[in-house]
Design a protein around this motif. Structure first.
Motif, PDB file in Angstrom:
ATOM      1  N   LEU A 139      -6.527   6.091  -9.991  1.00 13.26           N
ATOM      2  CA  LEU A 139      -7.485   5.172  -9.385  1.00 13.26           C
ATOM      3  C   LEU A 139      -7.485   3.810 -10.060  1.00 13.26           C
ATOM      4  O   LEU A 139      -7.726   2.791  -9.412  1.00 13.26           O
ATOM      5  N   LEU A 140      -7.258   3.768 -11.352  1.00 15.81           N
ATOM      6  CA  LEU A 140      -7.289   2.504 -12.070  1.00 15.81           C
ATOM      7  C   LEU A 140      -6.173   1.581 -11.597  1.00 15.81           C
ATOM      8  O   LEU A 140      -6.374   0.374 -11.426  1.00 15.81           O
ATOM      9  N   TRP A 141      -4.980   2.149 -11.393  1.00 17.08           N
ATOM     10  CA  TRP A 141      -3.886   1.351 -10.850  1.00 17.08           C
ATOM     11  C   TRP A 141      -4.203   0.905  -9.426  1.00 17.08           C
ATOM     12  O   TRP A 141      -3.969  -0.245  -9.047  1.00 17.08           O
ATOM     13  N   MET A 160       0.827  -1.200   0.000  1.00 13.96           N
ATOM     14  CA  MET A 160       0.000   0.000   0.000  1.00 13.96           C
ATOM     15  C   MET A 160       0.868   1.261   0.000  1.00 13.96           C
ATOM     16  O   MET A 160       0.547   2.239  -0.704  1.00 13.96           O
ATOM     17  N   ALA A 161       1.960   1.245   0.772  1.00 14.05           N
ATOM     18  CA  ALA A 161       2.839   2.411   0.779  1.00 14.05           C
ATOM     19  C   ALA A 161       3.435   2.646  -0.598  1.00 14.05           C
ATOM     20  O   ALA A 161       3.580   3.798  -1.043  1.00 14.05           O
ATOM     21  N   GLY A 162       3.772   1.584  -1.305  1.00 14.14           N
ATOM     22  CA  GLY A 162       4.308   1.749  -2.649  1.00 14.14           C
ATOM     23  C   GLY A 162       3.289   2.342  -3.607  1.00 14.14           C
ATOM     24  O   GLY A 162       3.632   3.175  -4.460  1.00 14.14           O
ATOM     25  N   LEU A 163       2.031   1.941  -3.487  1.00  8.89           N
ATOM     26  CA  LEU A 163       0.994   2.498  -4.359  1.00  8.89           C
ATOM     27  C   LEU A 163       0.736   3.975  -4.082  1.00  8.89           C
ATOM     28  O   LEU A 163       0.489   4.759  -5.001  1.00  8.89           O
ATOM     29  N   THR A 199      -0.623  12.559   5.201  1.00 11.23           N
ATOM     30  CA  THR A 199      -0.244  13.163   3.925  1.00 11.23           C
ATOM     31  C   THR A 199      -1.485  13.688   3.226  1.00 11.23           C
ATOM     32  O   THR A 199      -2.617  13.386   3.618  1.00 11.23           O
ATOM     33  N   ASP A 200      -1.249  14.463   2.194  1.00  8.55           N
ATOM     34  CA  ASP A 200      -2.344  15.016   1.390  1.00  8.55           C
ATOM     35  C   ASP A 200      -2.425  14.213   0.089  1.00  8.55           C
ATOM     36  O   ASP A 200      -1.693  14.474  -0.869  1.00  8.55           O
ATOM     37  N   LEU A 201      -3.289  13.210   0.087  1.00  5.73           N
ATOM     38  CA  LEU A 201      -3.408  12.316  -1.060  1.00  5.73           C
ATOM     39  C   LEU A 201      -4.338  12.921  -2.108  1.00  5.73           C
ATOM     40  O   LEU A 201      -5.416  13.437  -1.777  1.00  5.73           O
ATOM     41  N   ALA A 202      -3.910  12.850  -3.344  1.00  3.02           N
ATOM     42  CA  ALA A 202      -4.719  13.355  -4.470  1.00  3.02           C
ATOM     43  C   ALA A 202      -4.981  12.188  -5.415  1.00  3.02           C
ATOM     44  O   ALA A 202      -4.051  11.614  -5.986  1.00  3.02           O
ATOM     45  N   PHE A 203      -6.252  11.813  -5.553  1.00  2.00           N
ATOM     46  CA  PHE A 203      -6.645  10.707  -6.422  1.00  2.00           C
ATOM     47  C   PHE A 203      -7.335  11.246  -7.671  1.00  2.00           C
ATOM     48  O   PHE A 203      -8.063  12.251  -7.620  1.00  2.00           O
ATOM     49  N   GLY A 204      -7.111  10.555  -8.746  1.00  2.00           N
ATOM     50  CA  GLY A 204      -7.787  10.878  -9.996  1.00  2.00           C
ATOM     51  C   GLY A 204      -7.730   9.671 -10.901  1.00  2.00           C
ATOM     52  O   GLY A 204      -7.284   8.601 -10.506  1.00  2.00           O
ATOM     53  N   TRP A 205      -8.170   9.827 -12.120  1.00  2.00           N
ATOM     54  CA  TRP A 205      -8.094   8.688 -13.038  1.00  2.00           C
ATOM     55  C   TRP A 205      -7.699   9.178 -14.414  1.00  2.00           C
ATOM     56  O   TRP A 205      -8.022  10.301 -14.827  1.00  2.00           O
ATOM     57  N   SER A 206      -6.961   8.329 -15.089  1.00  2.00           N
ATOM     58  CA  SER A 206      -6.484   8.689 -16.413  1.00  2.00           C
ATOM     59  C   SER A 206      -6.187   7.421 -17.179  1.00  2.00           C
ATOM     60  O   SER A 206      -5.783   6.403 -16.589  1.00  2.00           O
ATOM     61  N   SER A 207      -6.419   7.456 -18.489  1.00  2.00           N
ATOM     62  CA  SER A 207      -6.164   6.303 -19.331  1.00  2.00           C
ATOM     63  C   SER A 207      -5.869   6.765 -20.744  1.00  2.00           C
ATOM     64  O   SER A 207      -6.423   7.767 -21.218  1.00  2.00           O
ATOM     65  N   THR A 208      -4.962   6.043 -21.399  1.00  2.00           N
ATOM     66  CA  THR A 208      -4.664   6.350 -22.793  1.00  2.00           C
ATOM     67  C   THR A 208      -5.884   6.110 -23.671  1.00  2.00           C
ATOM     68  O   THR A 208      -6.128   6.838 -24.634  1.00  2.00           O
ATOM     69  N   LEU A 209      -6.656   5.093 -23.311  1.00  2.00           N
ATOM     70  CA  LEU A 209      -7.889   4.807 -24.045  1.00  2.00           C
ATOM     71  C   LEU A 209      -8.967   5.831 -23.687  1.00  2.00           C
ATOM     72  O   LEU A 209      -9.009   6.355 -22.572  1.00  2.00           O
ATOM     73  N   ASP A 210      -9.830   6.094 -24.612  1.00  2.00           N
ATOM     74  CA  ASP A 210     -10.913   7.046 -24.399  1.00  2.00           C
ATOM     75  C   ASP A 210     -12.073   6.338 -23.705  1.00  2.00           C
ATOM     76  O   ASP A 210     -13.090   5.991 -24.320  1.00  2.00           O
ATOM     77  N   LEU A 211     -11.926   6.105 -22.384  1.00  2.00           N
ATOM     78  CA  LEU A 211     -12.960   5.372 -21.667  1.00  2.00           C
ATOM     79  C   LEU A 211     -14.211   6.202 -21.425  1.00  2.00           C
ATOM     80  O   LEU A 211     -15.326   5.715 -21.535  1.00  2.00           O
ATOM     81  N   GLY A 212     -14.036   7.450 -21.061  1.00  2.00           N
ATOM     82  CA  GLY A 212     -15.179   8.300 -20.785  1.00  2.00           C
ATOM     83  C   GLY A 212     -15.631   8.186 -19.342  1.00  2.00           C
ATOM     84  O   GLY A 212     -15.487   7.147 -18.685  1.00  2.00           O
ATOM     85  N   GLY A 213     -16.227   9.255 -18.832  1.00  2.00           N
ATOM     86  CA  GLY A 213     -16.683   9.278 -17.447  1.00  2.00           C
ATOM     87  C   GLY A 213     -17.817   8.304 -17.180  1.00  2.00           C
ATOM     88  O   GLY A 213     -17.948   7.789 -16.069  1.00  2.00           O
ATOM     89  N   GLY A 214     -18.643   8.024 -18.199  1.00  2.00           N
ATOM     90  CA  GLY A 214     -19.762   7.105 -17.994  1.00  2.00           C
ATOM     91  C   GLY A 214     -19.308   5.691 -17.679  1.00  2.00           C
ATOM     92  O   GLY A 214     -19.906   4.998 -16.841  1.00  2.00           O
ATOM     93  N   VAL A 215     -18.255   5.215 -18.343  1.00  2.00           N
ATOM     94  CA  VAL A 215     -17.745   3.868 -18.085  1.00  2.00           C
ATOM     95  C   VAL A 215     -17.184   3.774 -16.667  1.00  2.00           C
ATOM     96  O   VAL A 215     -17.461   2.811 -15.930  1.00  2.00           O
ATOM     97  N   ILE A 216     -16.388   4.764 -16.264  1.00  2.00           N
ATOM     98  CA  ILE A 216     -15.825   4.758 -14.916  1.00  2.00           C
ATOM     99  C   ILE A 216     -16.933   4.852 -13.866  1.00  2.00           C
ATOM    100  O   ILE A 216     -16.877   4.193 -12.822  1.00  2.00           O
ATOM    101  N   HIS A 217     -17.970   5.651 -14.163  1.00  2.00           N
ATOM    102  CA  HIS A 217     -19.079   5.773 -13.220  1.00  2.00           C
ATOM    103  C   HIS A 217     -19.819   4.446 -13.064  1.00  2.00           C
ATOM    104  O   HIS A 217     -20.242   4.075 -11.956  1.00  2.00           O
TER     105      HIS A 217
END
Length: 449
Positions: free
Chosen positions: A96-98, A82-85, A177-195
């Motif tokens: 978030l995907l990782w 977990m510390a490594g992630l 710590t101040d953790l900042a989470f987000g999501w990103s992908s090379t593929l065009d997944l779109g917010g609807g798929v992640i939701h």
């Protein structure tokens, strides 16, 4: 004594008792009973442990240090993952995907795989992983199921501690710590798929903690691109993912392992009691420790009387209408006997009784059956006990024709069988005259302890 020490004790006990198969049971009974009477009052497991230390020929080790070392290692590995992630890129947003793939989905899939091997009827690769490294004869084949259940319970325990280490690391980093989470992908997944994915994962707690269910707005506003810097109005949104991630760790990582660990430990505890009570060698040892030996030397019987007594015994037949099996017999021992006496083509009724069966239960079982010749099976290589004498008295009130067969050891020659029958003659004088002593050979292939 913890459950791991009990498993080790049973394995070492069985291995040592294997070496005493050829020793006369009366000699063993006198030795073990005399030793047990000199011991202070203690639990059954402590008594067996003390016996093995006394007669085992080598000190009995403990698995405590090794097991607790494994506990610490599992906690450290979970914490390190977990510390490594969370700290792999300290000044970047945590994808978030990782996180979901490595910290949630992968442990959950591993748990499902372990659950499959635990519950499904599939071969467990103990021989490949462990047994082939042991010297021949060092591990009792009869306790392979115990070793399998012990490995499963220990694996679940280590897996639980691994998940606890992950959770501790997540909470500490969240606090300090101040953790900042987000999501990103090379593929065009779109917010609807992640939701849709996050809504599916959050379904178990959607009504319990609605704030831990990510909204479509949060998903769209925390979608980032590697080249795009954080905007001034965005940092608060990137920190709101912690509720969802915490619940994922609890529901999909910690709670499943908590349930399966409790279940595996419960099964192992039950198996400990079952092996101790049903294993032919270990249960025989326990009977020697707790049961007094009936004195069979009170009446002098010369050789002429002994020969006459043996000549009065009857040969084993299949004409018995009811067969009562006294005591706890492992399946591999009593199965061939049952096939021989009450197998296909026989109308005999098979009844199993032990020391825990009350007199009322015996009377109820026999009252429903006609008065037919009854054969009582008992272990001839073990001494007759007072409980067996009480059962014979009760059966004498229920049946007019009774037969007692002290089952001999497999492979016993005729001379030893004759001496075995002689040793039971004093006991026959203590039970009703309706009983007739029976002699016979066990079926081929039965190996007694």
């Amino acid at each position: 004594m913890d459950i791991w020490d009990k498993s080790l004790l049973l394995i070492l006990l069985r291995r040592h008792l294997e070496s005493e198969r050829t020793v006369d049971w009366q000699t063993l009974h006198k030795r073990d009973r005399s030793w047990a009477l000199a011991q202070p009052e203690q639990s059954a497991w402590r008594l067996l442990h003390g016996w093995l230390q006394q007669w085992g020929g080598s000190p009995v080790g403990s698995s405590t240090l090794l097991v607790y070392g494994g506990y610490v290692a599992a906690l450290v590995f979970g914490f390190a993952l977990m510390a490594g992630l969370l700290a792999f890129q300290p000044f970047q947003r945590i994808n978030l995907l990782w996180f979901l793939s490595l910290a949630v989905l992968l442990p959950f899939a591993w748990w499902l795989l372990a659950l499959f091997f635990t519950t499904a009827q599939v071969p467990f690769p103990l021989r490949t992983l462990y047994e082939h490294r042991l010297p021949p004869g060092s591990f009792p084949a009869a306790l392979r199921s115990l070793l399998k259940q012990t490995v499963i319970a220990l694996g679940q325990q280590l897996s639980l501690l691994f998940s606890i280490g992950m959770l501790i690391a997540f909470l500490l980093y969240l606090l300090m710590t101040d953790l900042a989470f987000g999501w990103s992908s090379t593929l065009d997944l779109g917010g609807g798929v992640i939701h849709q994915v996050t809504s599916t994962l959050a379904w178990p707690w959607r009504t319990l903690w609605p704030a831990a269910v990510p909204s479509l707005e949060l998903i769209e506003q925390t979608h980032y691109f590697r080249a795009a810097p954080l905007a001034a109005e965005q940092p608060a949104l990137f920190g709101q993912w912690w509720r969802f991630l915490l619940m994922c760790l609890l529901v999909y990582v910690l709670l499943p392992r908590l349930f399966t660990t409790a279940l595996a430990r419960f099964r192992l505890i039950r198996m400990h009691d079952r092996v101790r009570d049903n294993d032919a060698l270990i249960s025989g040892l326990w009977q020697r420790l707790t049961t007094g030996l009936i004195d069979q030397e009170m009446e002098a019987v010369d050789q002429r009387e002994a020969v006459d007594a043996v000549s009065e015994t009857e040969s084993l037949t299949r004409r018995y209408g009811q067969i009562v099996c006294w005591g706890l017999w492992p399946d591999e021992l009593i199965g061939p006997l049952r096939e021989q006496l009450a197998g296909e083509g026989s109308d005999a009724v098979w009844i199993e009784l032990d020391s825990g069966t009350s007199a009322d239960e015996v009377q109820t079982s026999l009252a429903e059956l006609p008065d037919e010749p009854l054969l009582l099976l008992c272990k001839g290589w073990e001494p007759p006990t007072g409980e067996l004498a009480d059962l014979c008295q009760l059966l004498g009130q229920q049946r007019s024709r009774l037969f007692l067969w002290p089952v001999p050891l497999s492979g016993m020659d005729e001379a030893r069988q004759s001496r075995l029958i002689q040793s039971w003659q004093p006991f026959m004088r203590q039970i009703p005259d309706r009983f007739h002593l029976v002699s016979g050979r066990v079926p081929d292939g039965v190996v007694h302890a």
